[in-house]
Design a protein around this motif. Structure first.
Motif, PDB file in Angstrom:
ATOM      1  N   LEU A 219      -5.776  -7.572   0.692  1.00 20.02           N
ATOM      2  CA  LEU A 219      -5.232  -8.218   1.885  1.00 20.02           C
ATOM      3  C   LEU A 219      -6.372  -8.531   2.855  1.00 20.02           C
ATOM      4  O   LEU A 219      -7.205  -7.679   3.135  1.00 20.02           O
ATOM      5  CB  LEU A 219      -4.212  -7.305   2.581  1.00 20.02           C
ATOM      6  CG  LEU A 219      -2.919  -7.000   1.826  1.00 20.02           C
ATOM      7  CD1 LEU A 219      -2.026  -6.084   2.667  1.00 20.02           C
ATOM      8  CD2 LEU A 219      -2.179  -8.273   1.471  1.00 20.02           C
ATOM      9  N   LYS A 220      -6.403  -9.732   3.351  1.00 19.97           N
ATOM     10  CA  LYS A 220      -7.433 -10.111   4.314  1.00 19.97           C
ATOM     11  C   LYS A 220      -7.004  -9.807   5.746  1.00 19.97           C
ATOM     12  O   LYS A 220      -7.844  -9.576   6.609  1.00 19.97           O
ATOM     13  CB  LYS A 220      -7.742 -11.602   4.168  1.00 19.97           C
ATOM     14  CG  LYS A 220      -8.387 -11.977   2.845  1.00 19.97           C
ATOM     15  CD  LYS A 220      -8.735 -13.459   2.806  1.00 19.97           C
ATOM     16  CE  LYS A 220      -9.425 -13.822   1.503  1.00 19.97           C
ATOM     17  NZ  LYS A 220      -9.769 -15.262   1.445  1.00 19.97           N
ATOM     18  N   HIS A 221      -5.691  -9.829   5.979  1.00 23.14           N
ATOM     19  CA  HIS A 221      -5.194  -9.598   7.334  1.00 23.14           C
ATOM     20  C   HIS A 221      -3.978  -8.677   7.285  1.00 23.14           C
ATOM     21  O   HIS A 221      -2.907  -9.084   6.842  1.00 23.14           O
ATOM     22  CB  HIS A 221      -4.809 -10.921   8.008  1.00 23.14           C
ATOM     23  CG  HIS A 221      -5.916 -11.930   8.035  1.00 23.14           C
ATOM     24  ND1 HIS A 221      -6.995 -11.835   8.887  1.00 23.14           N
ATOM     25  CD2 HIS A 221      -6.110 -13.050   7.300  1.00 23.14           C
ATOM     26  CE1 HIS A 221      -7.803 -12.855   8.675  1.00 23.14           C
ATOM     27  NE2 HIS A 221      -7.293 -13.602   7.720  1.00 23.14           N
ATOM     28  N   PHE A 222      -4.158  -7.455   7.740  1.00 19.98           N
ATOM     29  CA  PHE A 222      -3.039  -6.523   7.778  1.00 19.98           C
ATOM     30  C   PHE A 222      -1.949  -7.011   8.730  1.00 19.98           C
ATOM     31  O   PHE A 222      -0.772  -6.731   8.536  1.00 19.98           O
ATOM     32  CB  PHE A 222      -3.516  -5.133   8.223  1.00 19.98           C
ATOM     33  CG  PHE A 222      -3.956  -4.251   7.087  1.00 19.98           C
ATOM     34  CD1 PHE A 222      -3.178  -4.107   5.947  1.00 19.98           C
ATOM     35  CD2 PHE A 222      -5.149  -3.546   7.159  1.00 19.98           C
ATOM     36  CE1 PHE A 222      -3.572  -3.290   4.904  1.00 19.98           C
ATOM     37  CE2 PHE A 222      -5.561  -2.722   6.123  1.00 19.98           C
ATOM     38  CZ  PHE A 222      -4.769  -2.590   4.988  1.00 19.98           C
ATOM     39  N   SER A 223      -2.341  -7.727   9.783  1.00 17.31           N
ATOM     40  CA  SER A 223      -1.373  -8.176  10.779  1.00 17.31           C
ATOM     41  C   SER A 223      -0.319  -9.092  10.188  1.00 17.31           C
ATOM     42  O   SER A 223       0.792  -9.193  10.715  1.00 17.31           O
ATOM     43  CB  SER A 223      -2.102  -8.902  11.922  1.00 17.31           C
ATOM     44  OG  SER A 223      -2.822 -10.026  11.416  1.00 17.31           O
ATOM     45  N   LYS A 224      -0.631  -9.751   9.094  1.00 20.21           N
ATOM     46  CA  LYS A 224       0.321 -10.653   8.453  1.00 20.21           C
ATOM     47  C   LYS A 224       1.213  -9.931   7.440  1.00 20.21           C
ATOM     48  O   LYS A 224       2.117 -10.544   6.877  1.00 20.21           O
ATOM     49  CB  LYS A 224      -0.430 -11.793   7.756  1.00 20.21           C
ATOM     50  CG  LYS A 224      -1.197 -12.702   8.712  1.00 20.21           C
ATOM     51  CD  LYS A 224      -1.872 -13.832   7.957  1.00 20.21           C
ATOM     52  CE  LYS A 224      -2.632 -14.756   8.906  1.00 20.21           C
ATOM     53  NZ  LYS A 224      -3.299 -15.864   8.164  1.00 20.21           N
ATOM     54  N   HIS A 225       0.927  -8.667   7.212  1.00 13.39           N
ATOM     55  CA  HIS A 225       1.709  -7.884   6.243  1.00 13.39           C
ATOM     56  C   HIS A 225       2.042  -6.528   6.863  1.00 13.39           C
ATOM     57  O   HIS A 225       1.512  -5.492   6.422  1.00 13.39           O
ATOM     58  CB  HIS A 225       0.929  -7.710   4.945  1.00 13.39           C
ATOM     59  CG  HIS A 225       0.510  -8.996   4.308  1.00 13.39           C
ATOM     60  ND1 HIS A 225       1.308  -9.686   3.421  1.00 13.39           N
ATOM     61  CD2 HIS A 225      -0.634  -9.730   4.440  1.00 13.39           C
ATOM     62  CE1 HIS A 225       0.669 -10.780   3.015  1.00 13.39           C
ATOM     63  NE2 HIS A 225      -0.505 -10.832   3.617  1.00 13.39           N
ATOM     64  N   THR A 233      -0.844   2.914   5.598  1.00 14.89           N
ATOM     65  CA  THR A 233      -1.133   3.957   6.585  1.00 14.89           C
ATOM     66  C   THR A 233      -0.558   5.298   6.161  1.00 14.89           C
ATOM     67  O   THR A 233      -1.222   6.339   6.260  1.00 14.89           O
ATOM     68  CB  THR A 233      -0.557   3.569   7.959  1.00 14.89           C
ATOM     69  OG1 THR A 233      -1.105   2.324   8.373  1.00 14.89           O
ATOM     70  CG2 THR A 233      -0.900   4.626   9.006  1.00 14.89           C
ATOM     71  N   GLN A 234       0.685   5.279   5.662  1.00 20.50           N
ATOM     72  CA  GLN A 234       1.321   6.532   5.245  1.00 20.50           C
ATOM     73  C   GLN A 234       0.631   7.119   4.020  1.00 20.50           C
ATOM     74  O   GLN A 234       0.410   8.336   3.938  1.00 20.50           O
ATOM     75  CB  GLN A 234       2.810   6.283   4.947  1.00 20.50           C
ATOM     76  CG  GLN A 234       3.596   5.676   6.100  1.00 20.50           C
ATOM     77  CD  GLN A 234       3.381   6.409   7.408  1.00 20.50           C
ATOM     78  OE1 GLN A 234       3.510   7.633   7.475  1.00 20.50           O
ATOM     79  NE2 GLN A 234       3.050   5.671   8.460  1.00 20.50           N
TER      80      GLN A 234
END
Length: 275
Positions: A219-225, A233-234
């Motif tokens: 993933l290049k952008h966590f904000s989009k997923h 994170t978990q």
């Protein structure tokens, strides 16, 4: 004009064997008991391997018909020698002494643990001795890492993770159907042990580095997923204690099998709370 120098040196060694390193006759200058940790780790691994191997080839006392207790060392039970009630997915393996009843699952579970990042670090230091401990010279003259056989096999860990997850689903099924008794729903000490074991197996499996990559990798952008970011994170929180879960599950596996063996052999009776 300065005198010519002879740069011809033995460069065949690497690390502590390199010609550019100080030549110290002692294996290490450490004065603490650095050897205790590798020995304890070896003894722990040896205890589990010996116990699991003996139990896998005993081919008895692995199932309690009244309460549907099935030890994880025999699940799934594919051999024609298995008790029919313990074979939830059919019987097609020959019943011979040298073939464990769960021959299709045990090798993959073993390989999953052998290629696990924690177990690598543990037996690299103890068995492979690369190195045995910090500031202690290893016996290998050269280091090739995981680029050549046999250590290159470690790169298959991600594939064994998927198989281990499937087997964990099967172990979960075994724990669920064990809530049965001759009178219907039942609940005993064996159920507690089976559930605790399967929960810890899931925690160990999910805390795996490969699982962390599956849920959050590429993933290049966590904000989009946001969902995958939350999952990553978990898993990362669990991953911090992956070593602890690795050891706990060795203990719960042996405890579960030992308890089922005692009940199945009639040595003890299951402590029943309901049913």
């Amino acid at each position: 004009m300065s005198a010519p120098t002879d740069d011809r040196r033995d460069t065949s060694g690497t690390g502590v064997f390199s010609a550019t390193r100080a030549q110290i006759p002692q294996r290490t200058l450490r004065t603490d008991q650095w050897w205790r940790s590798p020995i304890i780790t070896d003894l722990g691994f040896a205890a589990f391997v010996i116990y699991a191997t003996v139990r896998a080839f005993m081919q008895n006392n692995y199932y309690v018909p009244d309460y549907h207790y099935l030890t994880p060392f025999y699940s799934p039970c594919f051999s024609t020698g298995c008790i029919p009630e313990a074979s939830h997915f059919g019987q097609f393996l020959p019943d011979v002494w040298w073939l464990p009843y769960a021959a299709l699952s045990l090798p993959f579970l073993l390989l999953f643990r052998l290629t696990c990042y924690y177990y690598r670090g543990a037996y690299y230091r103890t068995v492979w001795q690369a190195p045995t401990a910090c500031a202690v010279a290893e016996p290998h003259a050269k280091y090739t890492g995981e680029t050549r056989f046999p250590l290159i096999i470690q790169n298959t860990h991600r594939y064994f993770f998927y198989i281990a997850a499937i087997i964990s689903v099967i172990n979960t099924y075994d724990a669920i159907i064990a809530f049965q008794s001759p009178s219907g729903f039942g609940f005993g000490l064996g159920n507690v042990i089976l559930v605790v074991n399967v929960v810890m197996l899931w925690v160990y499996t999910v805390s795996c580095h490969s699982c962390r990559h599956v849920v959050g990798g590429k993933l290049k952008h966590f904000s989009k997923h946001p969902v995958r970011y939350w999952m990553w994170t978990q898993v990362s929180k669990l991953n911090v204690r992956h070593k602890l879960y690795a050891w706990i599950t060795l203990g719960t596996l042996m405890l579960t099998d030992f308890y089922v063996m005692l009940v199945a052999s009639g040595t003890i009776s299951d402590l029943r709370f309901i049913g």
